[in-house]
Design a protein around this motif. Sequence first.
Motif, PDB file in Angstrom:
ATOM      1  N   MET A 129     -11.578 -40.099 -17.581  1.00  0.00           N
ATOM      2  CA  MET A 129     -10.261 -40.685 -17.904  1.00  0.00           C
ATOM      3  C   MET A 129      -9.748 -41.468 -16.713  1.00  0.00           C
ATOM      4  SD  MET A 129      -6.899 -38.612 -19.147  1.00  0.00           S
ATOM      5  CE  MET A 129      -5.386 -39.493 -19.474  1.00  0.00           C
ATOM      6  N   SER A 130      -9.390 -42.674 -16.921  1.00  0.00           N
ATOM      7  CA  SER A 130      -9.010 -43.518 -15.798  1.00  0.00           C
ATOM      8  C   SER A 130      -7.538 -43.459 -15.478  1.00  0.00           C
ATOM      9  CB  SER A 130      -9.378 -44.972 -16.094  1.00  0.00           C
ATOM     10  OG  SER A 130      -8.563 -45.490 -17.118  1.00  0.00           O
ATOM     11  N   GLY A 131      -6.669 -43.252 -16.505  1.00  0.00           N
ATOM     12  CA  GLY A 131      -5.229 -43.219 -16.278  1.00  0.00           C
ATOM     13  C   GLY A 131      -4.643 -44.566 -15.916  1.00  0.00           C
ATOM     14  N   GLY A 132      -5.400 -45.607 -15.939  1.00  0.00           N
ATOM     15  CA  GLY A 132      -4.849 -46.938 -15.763  1.00  0.00           C
ATOM     16  C   GLY A 132      -4.636 -47.353 -14.324  1.00  0.00           C
ATOM     17  N   GLY A 133      -5.430 -46.793 -13.393  1.00  0.00           N
ATOM     18  CA  GLY A 133      -5.325 -47.242 -12.011  1.00  0.00           C
ATOM     19  C   GLY A 133      -4.426 -46.366 -11.179  1.00  0.00           C
ATOM     20  N   ALA A 134      -4.255 -46.735  -9.914  1.00  0.00           N
ATOM     21  CA  ALA A 134      -3.511 -45.923  -8.963  1.00  0.00           C
ATOM     22  C   ALA A 134      -2.040 -45.843  -9.352  1.00  0.00           C
ATOM     23  CB  ALA A 134      -3.647 -46.502  -7.561  1.00  0.00           C
ATOM     24  N   ALA A 135      -1.480 -44.624  -9.211  1.00  0.00           N
ATOM     25  CA  ALA A 135      -0.054 -44.421  -9.464  1.00  0.00           C
ATOM     26  C   ALA A 135       0.681 -44.381  -8.135  1.00  0.00           C
ATOM     27  CB  ALA A 135       0.162 -43.115 -10.224  1.00  0.00           C
ATOM     28  N   ALA A 136       1.805 -45.064  -8.077  1.00  0.00           N
ATOM     29  CA  ALA A 136       2.562 -45.168  -6.836  1.00  0.00           C
ATOM     30  C   ALA A 136       3.415 -43.937  -6.614  1.00  0.00           C
ATOM     31  CB  ALA A 136       3.447 -46.408  -6.896  1.00  0.00           C
ATOM     32  N   PRO A 137       3.844 -43.694  -5.362  1.00  0.00           N
ATOM     33  CA  PRO A 137       4.803 -42.612  -5.104  1.00  0.00           C
ATOM     34  C   PRO A 137       6.044 -42.785  -5.976  1.00  0.00           C
ATOM     35  CG  PRO A 137       3.943 -43.482  -3.040  1.00  0.00           C
ATOM     36  CD  PRO A 137       3.443 -44.392  -4.131  1.00  0.00           C
ATOM     37  N   GLY A 138       6.586 -41.652  -6.455  1.00  0.00           N
ATOM     38  CA  GLY A 138       7.730 -41.716  -7.343  1.00  0.00           C
ATOM     39  C   GLY A 138       7.356 -42.020  -8.776  1.00  0.00           C
ATOM     40  N   ALA A 139       6.042 -41.901  -9.109  1.00  0.00           N
ATOM     41  CA  ALA A 139       5.573 -42.241 -10.455  1.00  0.00           C
ATOM     42  C   ALA A 139       5.875 -41.155 -11.474  1.00  0.00           C
ATOM     43  CB  ALA A 139       4.063 -42.513 -10.431  1.00  0.00           C
ATOM     44  N   LEU A 187      -7.109 -26.477  -5.739  1.00  0.00           N
ATOM     45  CA  LEU A 187      -5.640 -26.453  -5.758  1.00  0.00           C
ATOM     46  C   LEU A 187      -5.065 -27.457  -4.758  1.00  0.00           C
ATOM     47  CD1 LEU A 187      -5.030 -22.601  -5.931  1.00  0.00           C
ATOM     48  CD2 LEU A 187      -4.315 -24.271  -7.651  1.00  0.00           C
ATOM     49  N   MET A 188      -5.646 -27.504  -3.550  1.00  0.00           N
ATOM     50  CA  MET A 188      -5.121 -28.412  -2.531  1.00  0.00           C
ATOM     51  C   MET A 188      -5.244 -29.862  -2.968  1.00  0.00           C
ATOM     52  SD  MET A 188      -3.917 -26.315  -0.520  1.00  0.00           S
ATOM     53  CE  MET A 188      -4.097 -24.829  -1.524  1.00  0.00           C
ATOM     54  N   ARG A 189      -6.340 -30.182  -3.610  1.00  0.00           N
ATOM     55  CA  ARG A 189      -6.513 -31.575  -4.035  1.00  0.00           C
ATOM     56  C   ARG A 189      -5.469 -31.954  -5.078  1.00  0.00           C
ATOM     57  NH1 ARG A 189     -11.609 -34.481  -6.954  1.00  0.00           N
ATOM     58  NH2 ARG A 189     -10.840 -36.623  -6.700  1.00  0.00           N
ATOM     59  N   ILE A 190      -5.218 -31.070  -6.035  1.00  0.00           N
ATOM     60  CA  ILE A 190      -4.222 -31.353  -7.063  1.00  0.00           C
ATOM     61  C   ILE A 190      -2.839 -31.461  -6.448  1.00  0.00           C
ATOM     62  CG2 ILE A 190      -3.055 -30.374  -9.077  1.00  0.00           C
ATOM     63  CD1 ILE A 190      -5.808 -29.274  -9.944  1.00  0.00           C
ATOM     64  N   VAL A 191      -2.493 -30.539  -5.539  1.00  0.00           N
ATOM     65  CA  VAL A 191      -1.170 -30.585  -4.907  1.00  0.00           C
ATOM     66  C   VAL A 191      -1.026 -31.849  -4.069  1.00  0.00           C
ATOM     67  CG1 VAL A 191       0.371 -29.458  -3.258  1.00  0.00           C
ATOM     68  CG2 VAL A 191      -0.888 -28.079  -4.921  1.00  0.00           C
ATOM     69  N   ARG A 192      -2.070 -32.206  -3.348  1.00  0.00           N
ATOM     70  CA  ARG A 192      -2.015 -33.412  -2.508  1.00  0.00           C
ATOM     71  C   ARG A 192      -1.753 -34.652  -3.363  1.00  0.00           C
ATOM     72  NH1 ARG A 192      -6.196 -32.271   0.188  1.00  0.00           N
ATOM     73  NH2 ARG A 192      -7.688 -33.394  -1.113  1.00  0.00           N
ATOM     74  N   ILE A 193      -2.380 -34.726  -4.530  1.00  0.00           N
ATOM     75  CA  ILE A 193      -2.144 -35.859  -5.427  1.00  0.00           C
ATOM     76  C   ILE A 193      -0.708 -35.814  -5.949  1.00  0.00           C
ATOM     77  CG2 ILE A 193      -2.759 -36.832  -7.683  1.00  0.00           C
ATOM     78  CD1 ILE A 193      -5.672 -35.875  -7.037  1.00  0.00           C
ATOM     79  N   GLY A 194      -0.231 -34.619  -6.306  1.00  0.00           N
ATOM     80  CA  GLY A 194       1.140 -34.491  -6.775  1.00  0.00           C
ATOM     81  C   GLY A 194       2.151 -34.911  -5.722  1.00  0.00           C
ATOM     82  N   LEU A 195       1.911 -34.552  -4.469  1.00  0.00           N
ATOM     83  CA  LEU A 195       2.812 -34.960  -3.388  1.00  0.00           C
ATOM     84  C   LEU A 195       2.818 -36.477  -3.228  1.00  0.00           C
ATOM     85  CD1 LEU A 195       2.034 -32.257  -0.666  1.00  0.00           C
ATOM     86  CD2 LEU A 195       3.972 -32.324  -2.242  1.00  0.00           C
ATOM     87  N   ARG A 196       1.667 -37.063  -3.373  1.00  0.00           N
ATOM     88  CA  ARG A 196       1.570 -38.524  -3.289  1.00  0.00           C
ATOM     89  C   ARG A 196       2.398 -39.199  -4.372  1.00  0.00           C
ATOM     90  NH1 ARG A 196      -4.135 -41.000  -5.064  1.00  0.00           N
ATOM     91  NH2 ARG A 196      -3.197 -42.360  -6.621  1.00  0.00           N
ATOM     92  N   LEU A 197       2.523 -38.522  -5.531  1.00  0.00           N
ATOM     93  CA  LEU A 197       3.238 -39.110  -6.666  1.00  0.00           C
ATOM     94  C   LEU A 197       4.733 -38.839  -6.631  1.00  0.00           C
ATOM     95  CD1 LEU A 197       0.724 -38.239  -9.530  1.00  0.00           C
ATOM     96  CD2 LEU A 197       1.080 -40.458  -8.439  1.00  0.00           C
ATOM     97  N   GLY A 198       5.172 -37.924  -5.764  1.00  0.00           N
ATOM     98  CA  GLY A 198       6.607 -37.673  -5.678  1.00  0.00           C
ATOM     99  C   GLY A 198       7.037 -36.228  -5.688  1.00  0.00           C
ATOM    100  N   SER A 213     -11.979 -39.445  -9.532  1.00  0.00           N
ATOM    101  CA  SER A 213     -11.320 -39.922  -8.318  1.00  0.00           C
ATOM    102  C   SER A 213      -9.881 -39.425  -8.269  1.00  0.00           C
ATOM    103  CB  SER A 213     -11.324 -41.449  -8.284  1.00  0.00           C
ATOM    104  OG  SER A 213     -10.456 -41.969  -9.283  1.00  0.00           O
ATOM    105  N   ASP A 214      -9.254 -39.543  -7.102  1.00  0.00           N
ATOM    106  CA  ASP A 214      -7.843 -39.186  -6.983  1.00  0.00           C
ATOM    107  C   ASP A 214      -6.981 -40.027  -7.918  1.00  0.00           C
ATOM    108  OD1 ASP A 214      -8.544 -37.334  -5.100  1.00  0.00           O
ATOM    109  OD2 ASP A 214      -7.488 -38.272  -3.427  1.00  0.00           O
ATOM    110  N   ASP A 215      -7.314 -41.302  -8.058  1.00  0.00           N
ATOM    111  CA  ASP A 215      -6.551 -42.160  -8.956  1.00  0.00           C
ATOM    112  C   ASP A 215      -6.694 -41.715 -10.407  1.00  0.00           C
ATOM    113  OD1 ASP A 215      -5.609 -43.664  -6.876  1.00  0.00           O
ATOM    114  OD2 ASP A 215      -6.968 -45.359  -7.193  1.00  0.00           O
ATOM    115  N   ASP A 216      -7.894 -41.278 -10.789  1.00  0.00           N
ATOM    116  CA  ASP A 216      -8.084 -40.761 -12.145  1.00  0.00           C
ATOM    117  C   ASP A 216      -7.205 -39.538 -12.377  1.00  0.00           C
ATOM    118  OD1 ASP A 216      -9.965 -42.678 -12.787  1.00  0.00           O
ATOM    119  OD2 ASP A 216     -11.675 -41.429 -12.238  1.00  0.00           O
ATOM    120  N   LEU A 217      -7.188 -38.623 -11.416  1.00  0.00           N
ATOM    121  CA  LEU A 217      -6.385 -37.408 -11.557  1.00  0.00           C
ATOM    122  C   LEU A 217      -4.895 -37.735 -11.541  1.00  0.00           C
ATOM    123  CD1 LEU A 217      -8.459 -35.012  -9.269  1.00  0.00           C
ATOM    124  CD2 LEU A 217      -8.535 -35.202 -11.763  1.00  0.00           C
ATOM    125  N   ALA A 218      -4.504 -38.693 -10.718  1.00  0.00           N
ATOM    126  CA  ALA A 218      -3.098 -39.126 -10.712  1.00  0.00           C
ATOM    127  C   ALA A 218      -2.716 -39.693 -12.069  1.00  0.00           C
ATOM    128  CB  ALA A 218      -2.872 -40.168  -9.615  1.00  0.00           C
TER     129      ALA A 218
END
Length: 340
Positions: free
Chosen positions: A1-11, A58-69, A302-307
Amino acid sequence: MSGGGAAAPGALVDTHGRAHRDLRISLTDHCNLRCTYCMPAEGVAWLPREELLDPGELMRIVRIGLRLGLTEVRLTGGEPLLRPDIVEIVARIAALQTPTGEHPEVSMTTNGLYLSRLAEPLVDAGLTRVNVSLDTLRPDRFLALTRRDRLADVLAGIEAAAAAGLRPIKVNTLLMRGVNDDEAVDLVRWAVAAGHELRFIEHMPLDAGHTWRRAEMVTGEEILGALGAAFALTPVPARGAAPAERWYVDGGPATVGVIASVTRPFCGACDRLRLTADGQLRNCLFAREESDLRTPLRAGASDDDLAGIFVDCLRRKLPGHGINEPGFLQPQRPMSAIGG
């Protein structure tokens, strides 16, 4: 699942304009109590160990969540202190950073049984706040409610948490009609004297047996009525996204809270996402669908896919939980498997 590319902070803003900053992570579905309103006495089908997320995942998921806001992580269960790696998990999350260099606030909801030995190590690791579940101050009633004779251990855990600096401790209490609703005033008096903040929670349809009945629920109005007969209650302003409405007790500074999820929903200010112990992202405690993070994570996404999965999950968030709608159905998972 691609999720449509990188998601910005605050997404992490849903289609109803709600920004999400709080991730509730269930670390395990196991529990060392068997509360009658939550779990059956026997025969619970636990998640296989290999399905649980490990600390690195868990750390990878949390790190992506922090990046998103996201800015706060609350660890729940089941009972999170049953994880043998709980101190490591807290330390590793507390060391992560948001895009602006801030560390997330790390909190926990627990039954308190193991706090007497773990409170200090958890604080040293970076835990900042704790909520402890406690529905009665009577040993006989605690045994009947939890099917375990462990009230003394919970009280010792609360004292240890306070001594370790986790003040104010929030104590979560579920009142049940004809079971413990006669203890509301005594519980508040105990909490005020000890310097804790008691929060009464309406009984929600999240039990494993799907036996919840609205008529058996003690409502927020009933709770306030009982407390108002014993104390002078003054509303605390500026609730924000907090689930509890709070009142000063006899002029303060002590407060008491009521979380009336059923009769006075606060969905319009919700800022929470939930991650189950087996890696499923939920946009609401009562959601009937989940977004799988574990499978793509383990498949090399990728991190972008998970985001993108985070963002897509939020796009499907409803305006409210729907408990009061005619067609409401409980989620398939009980609270013990979702995480509070």
